[in-house]
Design an enzyme around this catalytic site. Structure first.
Site, mmCIF file in Angstrom:
data_model
loop_
_atom_site.group_PDB
_atom_site.id
_atom_site.type_symbol
_atom_site.label_atom_id
_atom_site.label_comp_id
_atom_site.label_asym_id
_atom_site.label_seq_id
_atom_site.Cartn_x
_atom_site.Cartn_y
_atom_site.Cartn_z
ATOM 1 N N HIS A 159 45.238 -43.139 42.586
ATOM 2 C CA HIS A 159 46.718 -43.062 42.517
ATOM 3 C C HIS A 159 47.339 -44.457 42.451
ATOM 4 O O HIS A 159 48.471 -44.643 42.880
ATOM 5 C CB HIS A 159 47.307 -42.295 43.711
ATOM 6 C CG HIS A 159 46.600 -41.019 44.033
ATOM 7 N ND1 HIS A 159 47.005 -39.794 43.556
ATOM 8 C CD2 HIS A 159 45.477 -40.780 44.769
ATOM 9 C CE1 HIS A 159 46.176 -38.850 43.993
ATOM 10 N NE2 HIS A 159 45.242 -39.421 44.725
ATOM 11 N N SER A 280 55.864 -66.647 25.150
ATOM 12 C CA SER A 280 57.164 -66.070 24.831
ATOM 13 C C SER A 280 57.951 -67.080 24.012
ATOM 14 O O SER A 280 57.886 -68.280 24.262
ATOM 15 C CB SER A 280 57.907 -65.744 26.127
ATOM 16 O OG SER A 280 59.295 -65.669 25.883
ATOM 17 N N ASN A 288 51.547 -63.973 28.048
ATOM 18 C CA ASN A 288 51.612 -62.516 27.945
ATOM 19 C C ASN A 288 50.283 -61.899 27.516
ATOM 20 O O ASN A 288 49.580 -62.452 26.678
ATOM 21 C CB ASN A 288 52.705 -62.112 26.946
ATOM 22 C CG ASN A 288 54.094 -62.473 27.453
ATOM 23 O OD1 ASN A 288 54.343 -62.448 28.655
ATOM 24 N ND2 ASN A 288 54.979 -62.823 26.540
ATOM 25 N N GLU A 293 47.774 -55.219 25.445
ATOM 26 C CA GLU A 293 48.941 -54.358 25.190
ATOM 27 C C GLU A 293 48.864 -53.727 23.805
ATOM 28 O O GLU A 293 49.189 -52.555 23.616
ATOM 29 C CB GLU A 293 50.243 -55.164 25.289
ATOM 30 C CG GLU A 293 50.638 -55.521 26.704
ATOM 31 C CD GLU A 293 51.862 -56.431 26.728
ATOM 32 O OE1 GLU A 293 52.881 -56.009 27.289
ATOM 33 O OE2 GLU A 293 51.802 -57.552 26.169
ATOM 34 N N GLN A 325 43.674 -34.767 0.430
ATOM 35 C CA GLN A 325 43.727 -36.193 0.099
ATOM 36 C C GLN A 325 44.323 -36.986 1.264
ATOM 37 O O GLN A 325 44.091 -38.183 1.393
ATOM 38 C CB GLN A 325 44.575 -36.366 -1.162
ATOM 39 C CG GLN A 325 44.765 -37.783 -1.593
ATOM 40 C CD GLN A 325 45.313 -37.839 -3.018
ATOM 41 O OE1 GLN A 325 44.681 -37.388 -3.967
ATOM 42 N NE2 GLN A 325 46.499 -38.363 -3.173
ATOM 43 N N LYS A 328 42.285 -39.374 4.164
ATOM 44 C CA LYS A 328 41.674 -40.707 4.102
ATOM 45 C C LYS A 328 42.382 -41.789 4.898
ATOM 46 O O LYS A 328 41.742 -42.557 5.622
ATOM 47 C CB LYS A 328 41.524 -41.137 2.649
ATOM 48 C CG LYS A 328 40.333 -40.467 2.015
ATOM 49 C CD LYS A 328 40.383 -40.563 0.523
ATOM 50 C CE LYS A 328 39.890 -39.286 -0.093
ATOM 51 N NZ LYS A 328 40.660 -38.077 0.264
#
Ligand code: ARG
Length: 478
Positions: A159, A280, A288, A293, A325, A328
């Protein structure tokens, strides 16, 4: 393009509407099957020669022309024309440019329906093997990093709440297990890609004496498919591939999410290498976790690709329908998304800096050993529910009254349950707790070490088997 220039133009007197031409064209994506298409055509042409349907001289001309096209494709000089719809007709039309009227013999006893089914089967065999290869590399990194971190201890979570202490090695080996099941899915799928659709024709085979066994073995299949109608209408191998990719991407996404979470200031467990993170444009201090992500983000696409093909297929009557088709782009996209994601995850993990002290500090939260206290009572003969209740009372006392769980004397402990044999400080032992979990699949040092050794050996065995698979997929010299 005037209708008489199209390979199917005989019964048409008007040119195709230019929007329809653009709308129905698939060559901008199915050119990814060019190599497979040529391989299938060469096998087909040779079979036509062997059965006497086309003269050996013409077969040699056809094969030489196809080889020339292969060179053009490899050097980027092939002139793709969207007006020729798909890769099959692009290649066949080009063949006519190279070898003239003989090109008209290549499509003997063949339809684009069995042709595309064959191309896609050849493609999926490779895509499954490539996925296995990527999964092998990523798991190797995880096992290596696990071996470095047998003694790095962190909280295990349920949790997303601190639950019980574990070794980082054990945590990463958990991901190795899931990724191993993914690899086995890609491996097993090959069993359902072992039959060649070539010779199924448009849907009902051919009146001509084709030799399906011959093309099947030339293309490295175990046998021809059994039913011509199923051969041109089934796309479940594609669905299965997309499902395996989607599941694998979900696994990667969960691993990625941990990297995102663990690299926050709040956790501070890990730091991504500069090479695997971005800054950033506004905030100079930011580093980052864009790579994990994006992996997490791309998982949505992979799931979408699966849903896309399932939805395309669900209402289609047998046999071939042009809707198919649409199979693909999702398949190609999932294949490349997975390959890239596996590679960047392997790189991120290989270069990840681990803050073992931060992890240890978090794991030293004594509450993580509450279960151990209850199990102490069980060893003293107390029923588990009663032990759980007693320890729950101690935890309640600590959290309510701001008491450190480690500071409870023997007398106080006995007040909570007379069977407690020692003070909390004596009973709470982080390393001892890990060590006591020496049962199979547990956190004891030797158990985890054995799991690392076993995982490493299994990967090497898998690598050998995959080498064999890759060799079997190689096209034999012509
Ligand atoms: N481009 C088609 C596809 O991808 C090839 C098969 C076309 N067959 C046909 N009868 N129009 O499905």
């Amino acid at each position: 393009m005037p209708a008489d220039k199209k390979l199917w133009g005989g019964r048409f007197s008007e040119a195709t509407d230019p929007t329809v031409e653009r709308f129905s064209a698939s060559v901008h994506f199915d050119k990814a099957l060019a190599r497979h298409d040529i391989r299938g055509s060469v096998a087909h042409a040779r079979m036509l020669g062997r059965t006497g349907l086309v003269s050996e001289a013409d077969v040699d001309t056809l094969v030489a022309g196809l080889q020339k096209i292969e060179t053009e494709l490899a050097s980027g000089k092939f002139p793709f024309d969207p007006a020729l719809e798909d890769i099959h007709m692009n290649i066949e039309t080009r063949l006519r440019t190279h070898v003239g009227e003989v090109a008209g013999r290549l499509h003997t006893g063949r339809s684009r329906n069995d042709q595309i089914a064959t191309d896609l089967t050849l493609y999926l065999r490779e895509a499954n093997a490539a996925a296995q290869g990527g999964l092998l590399d990523l798991r190797r990194v995880l096992v290596e990093r696990a071996a470095e971190h047998v003694d790095t201890v962190l909280p295990g979570y349920t949790h997303l709440q601190r639950a019980q202490p574990v070794r980082l090695a054990h945590h990463w080996l958990a991901h190795v297990e899931a990724l191993g099941r993914d690899a086995s899915r890609f491996h097993d799928a090959r069993e359902r890609l072992a039959a060649s659709p070539l010779g199924a024709g448009a849907l009902a085979g051919s009146t001509l004496p084709l030799d399906r066994e011959d093309t099947a073995s030339a293309l490295g299949f175990d046998s021809p498919t059994r039913n011509s109608m199923d051969s041109v209408s089934s796309r479940d191998a594609g669905m299965e591939f997309l499902a395996a990719v989607a599941i694998c991407m979900v696994h990667l996404s969960r691993l990625a999410e941990e990297l995102v979470l663990w690299s926050t200031t709040e956790f501070g467990f890990v730091e991504l290498a500069d090479a695997y993170s971005t800054g950033s444009s506004l905030m100079p201090q930011k580093k980052n976790p864009d790579v994990p992500e994006i992996v997490r983000g791309k998982t949505g696409r992979a799931v979408g690709n699966l849903v896309s093909l399932l939805t395309t297929m669900k209402g289609l009557p047998l046999t071939y329908n042009r809707d198919m088709q649409e199979d693909k782009e999702p398949i190609f996209d999932s294949a490349s998304t997975l390959a890239d994601s596996l590679e960047v995850m392997a790189g991120s993990l290989a270069t990840l800096r681990v803050d073992a002290a931060r992890m240890r500090a978090a794991a030293e939260d004594p509450m993580l050993l509450a279960t151990d206290l209850a199990e102490t009572l069980v060893r003293e003969g107390v029923p588990f529910r009663e032990a759980h209740e007693a320890v729950g009372k101690i935890v309640g006392h600590c959290t309510r009254d701001g008491v450190d769980l480690r500071s409870i004397s023997l007398d106080e402990m006995k007040g909570f349950h007379p069977a407690f044999p020692a003070s909390s400080a004596e009973l709470l032992d982080l390393d001892g707790s890990l060590e006591q979990r020496s049962l199979l699949g547990g956190t004891a040092r030797a158990t985890v070490q054995a799991a690392i050794d076993q995982a490493g050996a299994a990967l090497e065995k898998e690598a050998k088997a995959l080498e064999g698979t890759l060799a079997s997929l190689q096209e034999p010299a012509r």
